[in-house]
Design an enzyme around this catalytic site. Structure first.
Site, PDB file in Angstrom:
ATOM      1  N   CYS A 121      21.475  94.087 -15.486  1.00  0.00           N
ATOM      2  CA  CYS A 121      22.188  92.702 -15.266  1.00  0.00           C
ATOM      3  C   CYS A 121      21.817  91.690 -16.658  1.00  0.00           C
ATOM      4  CB  CYS A 121      21.704  92.154 -13.961  1.00  0.00           C
ATOM      5  SG  CYS A 121      19.880  92.000 -14.015  1.00  0.00           S
TER       6      CYS A 121
ATOM      7  N   GLU B  46      32.948  92.243 -15.834  1.00  0.00           N
ATOM      8  CA  GLU B  46      31.516  92.708 -16.061  1.00  0.00           C
ATOM      9  C   GLU B  46      31.672  94.431 -16.259  1.00  0.00           C
ATOM     10  OE1 GLU B  46      28.745  93.086 -12.922  1.00  0.00           O
ATOM     11  OE2 GLU B  46      27.076  92.835 -14.263  1.00  0.00           O
TER      12      GLU B  46
ATOM     13  N   SER C 162      26.580  93.073  -7.175  1.00  0.00           N
ATOM     14  CA  SER C 162      27.853  92.735  -8.008  1.00  0.00           C
ATOM     15  C   SER C 162      28.236  91.389  -7.239  1.00  0.00           C
ATOM     16  CB  SER C 162      29.114  93.617  -8.034  1.00  0.00           C
ATOM     17  OG  SER C 162      29.226  93.879  -6.485  1.00  0.00           O
TER      18      SER C 162
ATOM     19  N   GLU D  47      22.132 103.229  -1.837  1.00  0.00           N
ATOM     20  CA  GLU D  47      22.415 104.526  -1.515  1.00  0.00           C
ATOM     21  C   GLU D  47      22.689 105.338  -2.697  1.00  0.00           C
ATOM     22  OE1 GLU D  47      24.462 102.089  -1.456  1.00  0.00           O
ATOM     23  OE2 GLU D  47      26.643 102.639  -1.150  1.00  0.00           O
TER      24      GLU D  47
ATOM     25  N   PHE E  25      21.733  99.612  -7.542  1.00  0.00           N
ATOM     26  CA  PHE E  25      21.343 100.918  -8.181  1.00  0.00           C
ATOM     27  C   PHE E  25      20.516 100.693  -9.322  1.00  0.00           C
ATOM     28  CE2 PHE E  25      25.115 100.609 -10.680  1.00  0.00           C
ATOM     29  CZ  PHE E  25      24.785 101.079 -11.876  1.00  0.00           C
TER      30      PHE E  25
ATOM     31  N   LYS F 178      17.108  97.563   2.140  1.00  0.00           N
ATOM     32  CA  LYS F 178      18.204  98.381   2.105  1.00  0.00           C
ATOM     33  C   LYS F 178      18.591  98.648   0.868  1.00  0.00           C
ATOM     34  CE  LYS F 178      22.059  99.001   1.667  1.00  0.00           C
ATOM     35  NZ  LYS F 178      22.575  99.718   0.566  1.00  0.00           N
TER      36      LYS F 178
HETATM   37  P1  NAD Z   1      27.025  96.478  -5.635  1.00  0.00           P
HETATM   38  O1  NAD Z   1      27.111  95.128  -5.445  1.00  0.00           O
HETATM   39  O2  NAD Z   1      27.867  97.809  -5.580  1.00  0.00           O
HETATM   40  O3  NAD Z   1      25.823  96.966  -4.248  1.00  0.00           O
HETATM   41  C1  NAD Z   1      24.798  96.417  -4.266  1.00  0.00           C
HETATM   42  C2  NAD Z   1      24.041  96.457  -2.866  1.00  0.00           C
HETATM   43  O4  NAD Z   1      25.130  96.163  -1.856  1.00  0.00           O
HETATM   44  C3  NAD Z   1      23.961  98.018  -2.291  1.00  0.00           C
HETATM   45  O5  NAD Z   1      22.866  98.269  -1.729  1.00  0.00           O
HETATM   46  C4  NAD Z   1      25.253  98.455  -1.768  1.00  0.00           C
HETATM   47  O6  NAD Z   1      24.818  99.618  -0.704  1.00  0.00           O
HETATM   48  C5  NAD Z   1      25.574  97.050  -1.049  1.00  0.00           C
HETATM   49  N1  NAD Z   1      27.139  97.065  -0.932  1.00  0.00           N
HETATM   50  C6  NAD Z   1      28.069  97.597  -1.690  1.00  0.00           C
HETATM   51  N2  NAD Z   1      29.093  97.234  -1.354  1.00  0.00           N
HETATM   52  C7  NAD Z   1      28.919  96.401  -0.044  1.00  0.00           C
HETATM   53  C8  NAD Z   1      29.801  95.661   0.732  1.00  0.00           C
HETATM   54  N3  NAD Z   1      31.272  95.601   0.573  1.00  0.00           N
HETATM   55  N4  NAD Z   1      29.368  94.936   1.682  1.00  0.00           N
HETATM   56  C9  NAD Z   1      28.103  94.960   1.884  1.00  0.00           C
HETATM   57  N5  NAD Z   1      27.161  95.676   1.254  1.00  0.00           N
HETATM   58  C10 NAD Z   1      27.518  96.233   0.017  1.00  0.00           C
HETATM   59  O7  NAD Z   1      26.136  96.754  -6.959  1.00  0.00           O
HETATM   60  P2  NAD Z   1      25.549  97.892  -7.666  1.00  0.00           P
HETATM   61  O8  NAD Z   1      26.837  98.561  -8.155  1.00  0.00           O
HETATM   62  O9  NAD Z   1      24.710  98.617  -6.930  1.00  0.00           O
HETATM   63  O10 NAD Z   1      24.790  97.205  -8.911  1.00  0.00           O
HETATM   64  C11 NAD Z   1      25.402  96.722 -10.114  1.00  0.00           C
HETATM   65  C12 NAD Z   1      25.460  95.187  -9.937  1.00  0.00           C
HETATM   66  O11 NAD Z   1      24.117  94.612  -9.845  1.00  0.00           O
HETATM   67  C13 NAD Z   1      26.023  94.396 -11.129  1.00  0.00           C
HETATM   68  O12 NAD Z   1      27.076  93.793 -10.969  1.00  0.00           O
HETATM   69  C14 NAD Z   1      24.830  94.154 -11.785  1.00  0.00           C
HETATM   70  O13 NAD Z   1      25.154  93.064 -12.594  1.00  0.00           O
HETATM   71  C15 NAD Z   1      24.183  93.491 -10.595  1.00  0.00           C
HETATM   72  N6  NAD Z   1      22.874  93.083 -10.735  1.00  0.00           N
HETATM   73  C16 NAD Z   1      22.528  91.705 -10.762  1.00  0.00           C
HETATM   74  C17 NAD Z   1      21.232  91.345 -10.993  1.00  0.00           C
HETATM   75  C18 NAD Z   1      20.751  90.033 -11.158  1.00  0.00           C
HETATM   76  O14 NAD Z   1      19.524  89.808 -11.091  1.00  0.00           O
HETATM   77  N7  NAD Z   1      21.611  88.923 -11.043  1.00  0.00           N
HETATM   78  C19 NAD Z   1      19.979  92.416 -11.228  1.00  0.00           C
HETATM   79  C20 NAD Z   1      20.820  93.719 -11.100  1.00  0.00           C
HETATM   80  C21 NAD Z   1      22.005  94.144 -10.974  1.00  0.00           C
END
Ligand code: NAD
Length: 500
Positions: free
Chosen positions: A285, A385, A230, A180, A153, A177
């Site tokens: 991040c 985090e 994450s 959401e 997000f 994808k």
């Molecule tokens: P998230 O892991 O909740 O979701 C990321 C994506 O995965 C979304 O599209 C979501 O719909 C999907 N998703 C969520 N749960 C899932 C599951 N159980 N199975 C399959 N798909 C699933 O992350 P978020 O809250 O949207 O974003 C924040 C996180 O992203 C933080 O941990 C941040 O550090 C990380 N991030 C990392 C970088 C990097 O370059 N390393 C960059 C941006 C964000």
């Protein structure tokens, strides 16, 4: 009334997908707390439709000349640039980050498009003449086919743009994808591709949650997956998709340390800590979440950080504030929960963000900038985090102690050192176990022609995003050995081929 609420649809085969969705999600305006749209949530059927549209488009796009592909890329670059404010407004409306920050993320995404415009050069192979008598060898790189991108997000424009410009330029077809929570920007980007003349089906967007991701990970026609999110989900995506035989790069979470040595300019260090800690409400991040103050600098540094925090304006991102709300009420409550945890663990709560008076609607998902001092490495505010506007100061006695702390952390995304000692900075960049390092630069996000990625639990897979590693990820190598026969080459020889 729900029927008046805007509906955000998938984008499949070059147009919005009109079929009604079995499930939908709610998209908030974080600055008001109100539901402003619903988003269709895909199940396997819609993902299959998107993959099928992409697969149909692949032969044509794979075989489109480099000149044609580059022209589309250049067109897309012009359109995104022209409609930048529209994209930024969509990001602010659904994510909450302030408009200038949203505009900045579009700019950083555009850098990858500009990098990908150089694809003819990036795809050049090698050629060796006369490796054996009258035998030549050349290497070429070819696209993979359907590639899936799953994004978080916090950067609804920039993170997908770390991947899809390179994937498309290299001749692949994409199913994105997006998160959401803030899905509108991805549909705008799809419209912009269409306007740029990208053939239908080369770029598709399916909205959704776990079922959509799971289908992408399992679909036999999806050849590669780029994931950002994450760490637990990144690990799951990596293990599941590699288990299904796919190429995977899965970027995970972070806990970024900024080491401040006593010789540093403490005013500049404090500016950097506040900017990098609270920009985008800490939902980056590459945000700085831990300041490692090497004594005797800590008192003076904490004082300077506190002074600067008092000047920050938290509020609606459309009103010229410094910091916006958090993305959802649930996330705000989770982050706020860490404030109690930190106090209970014995850290000193210097600035309490729950006392903020926001310039925005009362229902917004507000939490002001928060500062903890005297944080210890076993406290949850250090180990987890938090992904919000919470900055922790850990005091240490020496450079060596600072380095050991950073290297013991499970994450290794970004880090920075603030010092005027070139030798200390060089030592740090050499010794630290982190993928992206800043020297007096708090958020060292690499330019598009380098590659972005962390170490340890911040990235699963071998390949970082964009730059030459991105090109490598979205292509596979082929080596061709050729000889143009003449009568002198006749005769049988069953031995293993060697040079002659
Ligand atoms: P998230 O892991 O909740 O979701 C990321 C994506 O995965 C979304 O599209 C979501 O719909 C999907 N998703 C969520 N749960 C899932 C599951 N159980 N199975 C399959 N798909 C699933 O992350 P978020 O809250 O949207 O974003 C924040 C996180 O992203 C933080 O941990 C941040 O550090 C990380 N991030 C990392 C970088 C990097 O370059 N390393 C960059 C941006 C964000």
């Amino acid at each position: 009334m729900m029927s008046d609420v805007r509906r955000i649809r998938h984008w499949i085969g070059g147009r919005p997908w009109d079929a009604p969705a079995a499930r939908h999600g709610e998209v908030y305006d974080p600055a008001t707390g109100e539901v402003q749209a619903t988003v269709d949530l895909a199940d396997a059927e819609e993902v299959d439709a998107a993959v099928a549209a992409a697969a149909r488009a692949w032969p044509g796009w794979r075989d489109a000349s480099l000149t044609r592909r580059t022209q589309v890329l250049f067109g897309f670059r012009e359109i995104v640039n022209r409609r930048k404010q529209e994209l930024a407004a969509a990001v602010t409306a659904e994510h909450g980050k302030v408009l200038s920050d949203a505009s900045g993320e579009v700019t950083r995404g555009l850098e990858v498009v500009e990098f990908a415009c150089g694809i003819p050069h990036l795809l050049k192979g090698g050629f060796s003449e006369q490796v054996s008598t009258n035998v030549d060898v050349c290497s070429i790189r070819q696209p993979l086919g359907v590639v899936g991108i799953v994004s978080p997000f916090n950067f609804p424009v920039m993170v997908p743009m770390w991947f899809f410009p390179v994937a498309v330029a290299a001749g692949n077809v994409v199913v994105l994808k997006p998160s959401e929570k803030d899905p509108s920007a991805s549909v705008l980007l799809a419209e912009m591709w269409a306007e740029a003349g990208l053939p239908d089906g080369v770029f598709n967007v399916v909205h959704g949650d776990k079922p959509a991701v799971d289908r992408l990970l399992a679909h036999p026609e999806v050849r590669a997956v780029s994931f950002v999110g994450s760490t637990p989900v990144a690990r799951y995506v990596y293990e599941t998709a590699t288990g299904a035989g796919k190429r995977v790069q899965a970027l995970g979470g972070a806990k970024n340390h900024m080491v401040v040595l006593p010789d540093a300019d403490l005013d500049l260090a404090a500016d950097a800590a506040v900017s990098a800690g609270f920009g985008s409400a800490g939902e980056r991040c590459m945000a700085i979440s831990v300041v490692v103050a090497v004594e005797p600098a800590a008192d003076a540094l904490v004082e300077r950080i506190t002074q600067r925090m008092a000047t920050l304006r938290t509020g609606d991102g459309r009103r010229g504030c410094d910091m916006g709300p958090l993305v959802t009420g649930a996330h705000r409550d989770k982050v706020a929960g860490y404030l109690d945890a930190g106090v209970q663990a014995g850290a000193t709560l210097v600035v309490d963000g729950r006392n903020v008076v926001p310039d925005g609607a009362p229902g917004g998902f507000w939490l002001g900038p928060t500062l903890f001092d005297r944080v210890a490495p076993d406290m949850s505010i250090y180990t987890d985090e938090i992904f919000g506007p919470v900055l922790s100061v850990v005091r240490v006695g020496s450079y060596d102690e600072a380095l050991a702390l950073v290297n013991a952390n499970r994450y290794g995304n970004g880090t920075a050192i603030f010092t005027n000692d070139g030798g200390a900075a060089r030592r740090y960049q050499h010794e630290v176990e982190v993928g992206m390092v800043g020297v007096n630069v708090p958020i060292p996000v690499p330019m598009a022609y380098y590659s972005f990625g962390g170490w340890k639990d911040s990235l699963f897979g071998d390949t970082h995003a964009h730059g030459t590693e991105g090109v490598h990820f979205y292509t596979r190598g082929k080596v061709v050995t050729s000889r143009w026969l003449d009568p002198s080459h006749g005769g049988l020889d069953l031995g293993f081929p060697t040079q002659s």
